[in-house]
Design a protein around this motif. Structure first.
Motif, PDB file in Angstrom:
ATOM      1  N   GLY A 173     -32.145-106.123 -85.664  1.00 14.79           N
ATOM      2  CA  GLY A 173     -33.117-107.031 -85.089  1.00 14.79           C
ATOM      3  C   GLY A 173     -33.965-107.676 -86.176  1.00 14.79           C
ATOM      4  N   PHE A 174     -34.625-108.788 -85.836  1.00 15.32           N
ATOM      5  CA  PHE A 174     -35.324-109.534 -86.881  1.00 15.32           C
ATOM      6  C   PHE A 174     -36.488-108.761 -87.477  1.00 15.32           C
ATOM      7  CE2 PHE A 174     -38.146-110.764 -83.381  1.00 15.32           C
ATOM      8  CZ  PHE A 174     -39.380-110.860 -83.999  1.00 15.32           C
ATOM      9  N   ARG A 175     -37.092-107.813 -86.719  1.00 15.54           N
ATOM     10  CA  ARG A 175     -38.228-107.061 -87.261  1.00 15.54           C
ATOM     11  C   ARG A 175     -37.816-106.142 -88.406  1.00 15.54           C
ATOM     12  NH1 ARG A 175     -38.955-107.600 -81.869  1.00 15.54           N
ATOM     13  NH2 ARG A 175     -40.912-108.625 -81.195  1.00 15.54           N
ATOM     14  N   SER A 176     -36.546-105.752 -88.430  1.00 13.27           N
ATOM     15  CA  SER A 176     -36.067-104.892 -89.526  1.00 13.27           C
ATOM     16  C   SER A 176     -36.142-105.613 -90.869  1.00 13.27           C
ATOM     17  CB  SER A 176     -34.632-104.437 -89.256  1.00 13.27           C
ATOM     18  OG  SER A 176     -33.728-105.530 -89.290  1.00 13.27           O
ATOM     19  N   ILE A 177     -36.118-106.957 -90.837  1.00 16.70           N
ATOM     20  CA  ILE A 177     -36.253-107.744 -92.071  1.00 16.70           C
ATOM     21  C   ILE A 177     -37.589-107.437 -92.741  1.00 16.70           C
ATOM     22  CG2 ILE A 177     -36.562-110.100 -92.959  1.00 16.70           C
ATOM     23  CD1 ILE A 177     -34.566-111.030 -90.789  1.00 16.70           C
ATOM     24  N   PHE A 178     -38.638-107.365 -91.945  1.00 17.93           N
ATOM     25  CA  PHE A 178     -39.974-107.172 -92.509  1.00 17.93           C
ATOM     26  C   PHE A 178     -40.231-105.716 -92.891  1.00 17.93           C
ATOM     27  CE2 PHE A 178     -40.193-110.902 -89.660  1.00 17.93           C
ATOM     28  CZ  PHE A 178     -40.367-111.863 -90.652  1.00 17.93           C
ATOM     29  N   TRP A 179     -39.612-104.765 -92.172  1.00 13.70           N
ATOM     30  CA  TRP A 179     -39.673-103.370 -92.626  1.00 13.70           C
ATOM     31  C   TRP A 179     -39.020-103.236 -94.000  1.00 13.70           C
ATOM     32  CZ3 TRP A 179     -42.883-100.018 -91.009  1.00 13.70           C
ATOM     33  CH2 TRP A 179     -43.272 -99.911 -89.672  1.00 13.70           C
ATOM     34  N   PHE A 180     -37.897-103.914 -94.175  1.00  9.84           N
ATOM     35  CA  PHE A 180     -37.187-103.890 -95.456  1.00  9.84           C
ATOM     36  C   PHE A 180     -38.057-104.453 -96.579  1.00  9.84           C
ATOM     37  CE2 PHE A 180     -34.678-106.417 -98.487  1.00  9.84           C
ATOM     38  CZ  PHE A 180     -33.899-105.428 -99.063  1.00  9.84           C
ATOM     39  N   LEU A 181     -38.688-105.598 -96.334  1.00  6.79           N
ATOM     40  CA  LEU A 181     -39.539-106.223 -97.351  1.00  6.79           C
ATOM     41  C   LEU A 181     -40.749-105.358 -97.679  1.00  6.79           C
ATOM     42  CD1 LEU A 181     -39.494-109.956 -96.158  1.00  6.79           C
ATOM     43  CD2 LEU A 181     -38.311-108.983 -98.137  1.00  6.79           C
ATOM     44  N   ALA A 182     -41.336-104.736 -96.649  1.00  6.85           N
ATOM     45  CA  ALA A 182     -42.500-103.879 -96.874  1.00  6.85           C
ATOM     46  C   ALA A 182     -42.134-102.690 -97.751  1.00  6.85           C
ATOM     47  CB  ALA A 182     -43.067-103.398 -95.537  1.00  6.85           C
ATOM     48  N   GLY A 183     -41.026-102.027 -97.441  1.00  5.95           N
ATOM     49  CA  GLY A 183     -40.619-100.855 -98.217  1.00  5.95           C
ATOM     50  C   GLY A 183     -40.275-101.193 -99.653  1.00  5.95           C
ATOM     51  N   LEU A 184     -39.547-102.288 -99.841  1.00  6.78           N
ATOM     52  CA  LEU A 184     -39.141-102.683-101.188  1.00  6.78           C
ATOM     53  C   LEU A 184     -40.351-103.098-102.027  1.00  6.78           C
ATOM     54  CD1 LEU A 184     -36.479-102.901-102.748  1.00  6.78           C
ATOM     55  CD2 LEU A 184     -36.376-105.318-102.093  1.00  6.78           C
ATOM     56  N   SER A 185     -41.277-103.818-101.417  1.00  4.34           N
ATOM     57  CA  SER A 185     -42.456-104.266-102.162  1.00  4.34           C
ATOM     58  C   SER A 185     -43.383-103.106-102.514  1.00  4.34           C
ATOM     59  CB  SER A 185     -43.226-105.342-101.383  1.00  4.34           C
ATOM     60  OG  SER A 185     -43.586-104.890-100.094  1.00  4.34           O
ATOM     61  N   MET A 186     -43.424-102.063-101.671  1.00  3.11           N
ATOM     62  CA  MET A 186     -44.192-100.864-102.022  1.00  3.11           C
ATOM     63  C   MET A 186     -43.633-100.216-103.289  1.00  3.11           C
ATOM     64  SD  MET A 186     -44.855 -98.962 -98.366  1.00  3.11           S
ATOM     65  CE  MET A 186     -45.748 -99.757 -97.036  1.00  3.11           C
ATOM     66  N   ALA A 187     -42.321-100.182-103.398  1.00  4.53           N
ATOM     67  CA  ALA A 187     -41.689 -99.607-104.591  1.00  4.53           C
ATOM     68  C   ALA A 187     -42.035-100.426-105.831  1.00  4.53           C
ATOM     69  CB  ALA A 187     -40.173 -99.546-104.400  1.00  4.53           C
ATOM     70  N   VAL A 188     -42.090-101.756-105.686  1.00  8.06           N
ATOM     71  CA  VAL A 188     -42.411-102.618-106.829  1.00  8.06           C
ATOM     72  C   VAL A 188     -43.866-102.441-107.244  1.00  8.06           C
ATOM     73  CG1 VAL A 188     -42.619-105.020-107.582  1.00  8.06           C
ATOM     74  CG2 VAL A 188     -40.604-104.277-106.330  1.00  8.06           C
ATOM     75  N   ILE A 189     -44.778-102.316-106.274  1.00  9.35           N
ATOM     76  CA  ILE A 189     -46.183-102.064-106.620  1.00  9.35           C
ATOM     77  C   ILE A 189     -46.306-100.782-107.435  1.00  9.35           C
ATOM     78  CG2 ILE A 189     -48.394-101.294-105.670  1.00  9.35           C
ATOM     79  CD1 ILE A 189     -48.288-103.308-103.597  1.00  9.35           C
ATOM     80  N   LEU A 190     -45.570 -99.759-107.040  1.00 11.59           N
ATOM     81  CA  LEU A 190     -45.603 -98.494-107.770  1.00 11.59           C
ATOM     82  C   LEU A 190     -45.131 -98.690-109.205  1.00 11.59           C
ATOM     83  CD1 LEU A 190     -46.110 -95.446-107.665  1.00 11.59           C
ATOM     84  CD2 LEU A 190     -43.731 -95.161-106.904  1.00 11.59           C
ATOM     85  N   CYS A 191     -44.066 -99.454-109.391  1.00 11.22           N
ATOM     86  CA  CYS A 191     -43.555 -99.734-110.744  1.00 11.22           C
ATOM     87  C   CYS A 191     -44.582-100.509-111.571  1.00 11.22           C
ATOM     88  CB  CYS A 191     -42.244-100.515-110.667  1.00 11.22           C
ATOM     89  SG  CYS A 191     -40.857 -99.567-110.024  1.00 11.22           S
TER      90      CYS A 191
END
Length: 482
Positions: A173-191
């Motif tokens: 579903g389209f909402r999974s797109i934003f869950w994906f972006l949120a999780g990936l961007s959290m990892a980048v903030i940590l880096c």
């Protein structure tokens, strides 16, 4: 008030391996703005059905995203030129994560519209700040190839985003797109928190300052050469945060050499955005593809972007070295006295642009008529590949030149570059479906191809007059003490 222009950087103390690692990290961060822009292209119709609005209504969120994508760097770029790259990047990425978490729960169109705008405001900072970091730590000889990496990852996000979006939308579903972006961007903030050093010269010097607090990466020790508390003498001084600092990006646009380069890049970006925004509707209408297959079809453009990034980096470094050897030979043979301002950086960056321009215009034309004649699906995808390859080359050359024109102010220069591109792109995206409906895909993309070739005259103007305009500006700034 005249634009302040910092002196060009000498060699930074960071070794080349560390420079590359830093640029890879900021390039990954910069991936999110174009990725977020395009990742839900395949899901436009699904979103419309879920929120009970028309596809045209949902497409307005694409234009609104591009508007804020253009405007926000005009604030974040100057702010990072004064307060530092690291703290601004961390703060804006936090906004981006929050927007994605909200979008993953969205239930109405107004909420979608507002959160997409907030997503753009938070995610786009990485474009200007990343270019600022590259300007901080690289010399002109290094910059072409490394800017190619930076721009290439952006184009990958823009092109492979729909591939990811198609897969996620089809199965989650389209909402999974934003869950994906949120999780990936959290990892980048940590880096970023752990690994990214501050690079702004008035704060960190050229690597000699031992930074602390928010400016120090949490997982890295200060290198042995970072022993000072303040930058070395001769380093640009820290500026005060004033209203005029935020007006700086707009001042860049009135410089004739900068404006010429920006306008050409903006036209090409608008044409590219119009093709991308119309791809979903075209492929679903003509070839009957579902969200997943549309997303996969965008991969042809993405592969072209990757190869374009690699090849353009090589071309830019080769052209710079060739022009530099020619310049040094002329100085030696004619016993001339020259300074850095006399180096023809416009020639070094735009020497091979004509190849990319010819291919881009031809591919846009061919793509339109492939759709119009309902040619086999492979045919428009081949043209999409050529569009990806050539557009990446044009963007790399154009962006590298813009950074070169204002050393020490690369984040602000990139901000105004982004403003012009996204402003023209938003207008283009808003009208492309109307144009296709009015005249058909063949004539619509023929018009865009002709527009590209007409705009290429600006490259000729830059090559002929750009160096003179740049030297006049540098003399003016030098005489005024700016």
């Amino acid at each position: 008030m005249a634009i302040k222009q910092q002196p060009p950087p000498s060699d930074h103390l960071f070794p080349l391996s560390k420079k590359k690692a830093i640029i890879y990290l900021v390039a990954v961060a910069a991936l999110f703005s174009p990725l977020s822009s395009n990742i839900y292209f395949p899901a436009l119709q699904s979103i419309a059905k879920d929120l009970h609005v028309s596809t045209a209504m949902v497409q307005t969120t694409v234009s609104s995203y591009m508007i804020f994508q253009g405007l926000a760097p005009s604030f974040w770029g100057p702010l990072s030129d004064i307060k530092g790259r690291r703290p601004i990047l961390i703060a804006t990425f936090s906004i981006y994560v929050a927007a994605n978490l909200g979008l993953s729960q969205v239930q109405s169109f107004p909420a979608l519209f507002l959160l997409r705008s907030l997503q753009a405001i938070g995610g786009v900072s990485s474009l200007s700040i990343g270019a600022g970091v590259i300007g901080d730590i690289t010399t002109k000889a290094e910059r072409g190839g490394l800017m190619g990496v930076f721009q290439g990852l952006q184009m990958m996000g823009r092109s492979f985003g729909p591939v990811l979006g198609g897969v996620l939308s089809q199965f989650g579903g389209f909402r999974s797109i934003f869950w994906f972006l949120a999780g990936l961007s959290m990892a980048v903030i940590l880096c970023i928190l752990l690994l990214l050093p501050e690079t702004l010269h008035p704060i960190a010097g050229k690597g000699e300052v031992k930074t602390s607090g928010i400016y120090r990466p949490l997982a890295l020790k200060s290198p042995s050469y970072a022993t000072k508390k303040t930058p070395a003498p001769g380093t640009a001084k820290k500026e005060k945060l004033t209203f005029m600092a935020f007006a700086a990006p707009f001042k860049f646009a009135v410089e004739p050499d900068v404006f010429t380069s920006l306008l050409f890049g903006g036209v090409v970006y608008a044409v590219y955005s119009m093709l991308s925004a119309s791809t979903t509707a075209s492929l679903q209408t003509i070839y009957g593809l579902n969200d997943l297959k549309v997303g996969l079809a965008f991969g042809a453009n993405g592969i072209g972007c990757v190869l374009g990034s690699i090849s353009t980096g090589i071309i830019l470094d080769r052209d710079y070295k060739k022009i530099k050897r020619k310049h040094e030979r002329e100085i030696k043979e004619n016993k001339l006295v020259r300074d850095e301002a006399d180096f023809p950086i416009e020639q070094a960056r735009l020497r091979s642009a004509w190849i990319m321009i010819l291919v881009f215009g031809f591919a846009i034309f061919g793509y339109g008529w492939a759709l119009e004649t309902r040619a086999h699906l492979v045919v428009p995808l081949v043209f999409q590949f050529l569009v990806g390859w050539s557009s990446t080359g044009i963007f790399n050359m154009n962006s590298t030149l813009v950074v070169d024109l204002f050393p020490g102010k690369s984040a602000s220069a990139t901000a105004v570059n982004n403003l012009i591109r996204c402003g023209l792109g938003a207008i283009g995206v808003a009208v492309i479906e109307l144009l296709i409906q009015a005249v058909g895909s063949g004539y619509a993309f023929s018009i865009l191809s002709a527009l590209t070739y007409a705009a290429s005259s600006l490259v000729w103007v830059e090559l002929r007059h750009g160096a003179g305009w740049r030297r006049q500006r540098e003399r003016r700034l030098k005489s005024s003490g700016k």
